[in-house]
Structure formats: C-alpha cells, structure tokens
Design a protein around this motif. Structure first.
Motif, PDB file in Angstrom:
ATOM      1  N   LEU A  67      -8.302   5.411  -0.047  1.00  0.00           N
ATOM      2  CA  LEU A  67      -8.412   3.788  -1.428  1.00  0.00           C
ATOM      3  C   LEU A  67      -6.780   2.667  -0.784  1.00  0.00           C
ATOM      4  O   LEU A  67      -6.652   2.019  -1.268  1.00  0.00           O
ATOM      5  N   HIS A  68      -5.315   3.333   0.467  1.00  0.00           N
ATOM      6  CA  HIS A  68      -4.770   2.200   0.414  1.00  0.00           C
ATOM      7  C   HIS A  68      -5.110   1.047   0.542  1.00  0.00           C
ATOM      8  O   HIS A  68      -4.440   0.593   0.293  1.00  0.00           O
ATOM      9  N   ASP A  69      -5.770   0.100   0.951  1.00  0.00           N
ATOM     10  CA  ASP A  69      -6.123  -1.175   1.350  1.00  0.00           C
ATOM     11  C   ASP A  69      -7.541  -1.660   0.238  1.00  0.00           C
ATOM     12  O   ASP A  69      -7.970  -2.329   1.020  1.00  0.00           O
ATOM     13  N   LEU A  70      -8.323  -0.728  -0.709  1.00  0.00           N
ATOM     14  CA  LEU A  70      -9.048  -0.988  -2.035  1.00  0.00           C
ATOM     15  C   LEU A  70      -8.485  -2.387  -2.150  1.00  0.00           C
ATOM     16  O   LEU A  70      -9.237  -3.740  -2.833  1.00  0.00           O
ATOM     17  N   ASP A  81      -0.382  -9.556  -2.878  1.00  0.00           N
ATOM     18  CA  ASP A  81       0.058  -8.643  -1.883  1.00  0.00           C
ATOM     19  C   ASP A  81      -1.109  -6.875  -2.299  1.00  0.00           C
ATOM     20  O   ASP A  81      -0.829  -6.874  -3.359  1.00  0.00           O
ATOM     21  N   HIS A  82      -1.497  -6.733  -1.141  1.00  0.00           N
ATOM     22  CA  HIS A  82      -3.087  -5.440  -1.021  1.00  0.00           C
ATOM     23  C   HIS A  82      -2.168  -4.035  -1.940  1.00  0.00           C
ATOM     24  O   HIS A  82      -3.215  -3.331  -2.155  1.00  0.00           O
ATOM     25  N   ALA A  83      -0.757  -3.956  -1.473  1.00  0.00           N
ATOM     26  CA  ALA A  83      -0.992  -2.754  -1.751  1.00  0.00           C
ATOM     27  C   ALA A  83      -0.577  -2.642  -3.441  1.00  0.00           C
ATOM     28  O   ALA A  83      -0.626  -1.550  -3.820  1.00  0.00           O
ATOM     29  N   GLU A 113       3.084   2.057  -1.386  1.00  0.00           N
ATOM     30  CA  GLU A 113       4.920   2.010  -0.570  1.00  0.00           C
ATOM     31  C   GLU A 113       3.601   2.300   0.998  1.00  0.00           C
ATOM     32  O   GLU A 113       4.769   1.863   2.162  1.00  0.00           O
ATOM     33  N   HIS A 114       2.664   1.700   1.076  1.00  0.00           N
ATOM     34  CA  HIS A 114       1.851   1.877   2.784  1.00  0.00           C
ATOM     35  C   HIS A 114       3.055   0.477   3.713  1.00  0.00           C
ATOM     36  O   HIS A 114       2.422   1.026   4.668  1.00  0.00           O
ATOM     37  N   ARG A 115       2.951  -0.343   3.391  1.00  0.00           N
ATOM     38  CA  ARG A 115       3.724  -1.299   3.978  1.00  0.00           C
ATOM     39  C   ARG A 115       5.087  -0.971   3.868  1.00  0.00           C
ATOM     40  O   ARG A 115       5.950  -2.250   4.890  1.00  0.00           O
ATOM     41  N   ALA A 132       0.236   5.939   9.778  1.00  0.00           N
ATOM     42  CA  ALA A 132      -0.753   6.311  10.429  1.00  0.00           C
ATOM     43  C   ALA A 132      -1.249   5.054  10.584  1.00  0.00           C
ATOM     44  O   ALA A 132      -2.517   4.617  11.198  1.00  0.00           O
ATOM     45  N   ASP A 133      -0.962   4.181   9.463  1.00  0.00           N
ATOM     46  CA  ASP A 133      -1.560   2.837   9.473  1.00  0.00           C
ATOM     47  C   ASP A 133      -1.726   1.986  11.166  1.00  0.00           C
ATOM     48  O   ASP A 133      -2.471   1.510  11.602  1.00  0.00           O
ATOM     49  N   ASP A 134      -0.570   2.160  11.737  1.00  0.00           N
ATOM     50  CA  ASP A 134      -0.155   1.308  12.958  1.00  0.00           C
ATOM     51  C   ASP A 134      -1.094   2.116  13.878  1.00  0.00           C
ATOM     52  O   ASP A 134      -1.677   1.556  14.926  1.00  0.00           O
TER      53      ASP A 134
HETATM   54 FE   LIG Z   1      -2.732  -2.289   4.255  1.00  0.00          FE
END
Ligand SMILES: [Fe+2]
Ligand SMILES: [Fe+2]
Length: 160
Positions: A67-70, A81-83, A113-115, A132-134
């Motif tokens: 769901l993190h980039d929904l 901001d997409h977060a 928080e994912h950014r 993990a995103d990177d």
């Molecule tokens: Fe993202």
C-alpha cells in the motif's frame, strides 16, 4: 495472507494502481506498479527478519509495502505528498479488508513514514519500507541514471 489477498483484489486498490500506471506511462524513472510494491514487501520482510524483529507479522509488513505508494497518482494530480495521501487512501481499504484498529495504525504509520529514511523517530516498519524502497531499485541498466535524484554509485551495489 487471506485478508491481504482480498485487499489487493479489491476494486479500490486496483483503481489506484491503474491511475498511477496511466500517469506514469511516459515516466523515464522507476514506476510504482505492483512489481515495485511486491519487491519492497519481500525486502522489508527479509530486513526485519534478519534483525530478529518479530513485532510485525508477515501480513502486516506486506500490507504496508503493497500500500505504500498508493497515493502516487494523488501526488501527480494535486502535488500532495504521496506518503500522506497513501496513508489516507489505505485506511478504508484496511478496514474493509478486516484489519483491526491496532494493525491498521501500524500500517498507516509506516506508509506515512516511508520517505523518512534515517530519521530517528520513525517506526521499525517505516524504516524497513524506506530502506527497501531504495534497495528494490534496479539501476544497473537504467538509461535515466544521469538525471535521477535517487541515483548514486552505491545504488549499483547489491543489498538484498
Ligand atoms: Fe514512495
Ligand atoms: Fe516506493
């Protein structure tokens, strides 16, 4: 993973992915489709396991990652901001999918928080998502290295 399987097949989840895909059609940088989300889920889970963090069951880690980039399409549309947009979109999906209030709070917090990689007051799940995103990015054969703000030579190293 029964609840999560139901969630990712829901029309609302699919609609968000479809909107993002349509808006990223011409994008030269990494896109944010299901392949990216699943890669982040697997890496974040491995990362937490390696650290012997058992606070988050696999379904919670996968839910946060999938769901993190929904909210990507919202960011393209309005600049929000997409977060934070993603966290807002995720909440009703989690509720409809049968996640309880405590589980939902852990997931929504990590999405927000994912950014915030490397910041101190981020939850372990938020930190795992940010890393993990990177690490999910495959920069080696990318033609957009020169202009990508995420690219650095360390992105060519193996992580997970
Ligand atoms: Fe993202
Ligand atoms: Fe991402």
């Amino acid at each position: 993973m029964r609840r999560l399987n139901k969630l990712i097949q829901s029309p609302a989840y699919q609609a968000s992915l479809a909107k993002t895909a349509a808006m990223e059609k011409e994008r030269v940088y990494c896109k944010h489709g299901f392949d990216h989300l699943l890669a982040v889920a697997r890496i974040a889970y491995a990362y937490l396991l390696e650290r012997k963090n058992t606070d988050y069951p696999r379904e919670i880690v996968y839910a946060a990652a999938l769901l993190h980039d929904l909210g990507r399409w919202v960011e393209y549309q309005s600049g929000e901001d997409h977060a934070s947009a993603g966290a807002r979109l995720a909440e009703p999906l989690l509720q409809a999918g049968g996640f309880d209030g405590r589980e939902s709070a852990l997931i929504v917090t990590a999405i927000k928080e994912h950014r915030r990689k490397g910041e101190k007051d981020v939850s372990p799940l938020g930190e795992a998502l940010a890393l993990a995103d990177d690490w999910s990015r495959e920069c080696r054969d990318c033609g957009a290295q020169n202009t990508c703000h995420k690219f650095s030579p360390t992105m060519l190293e193996l992580w997970y």
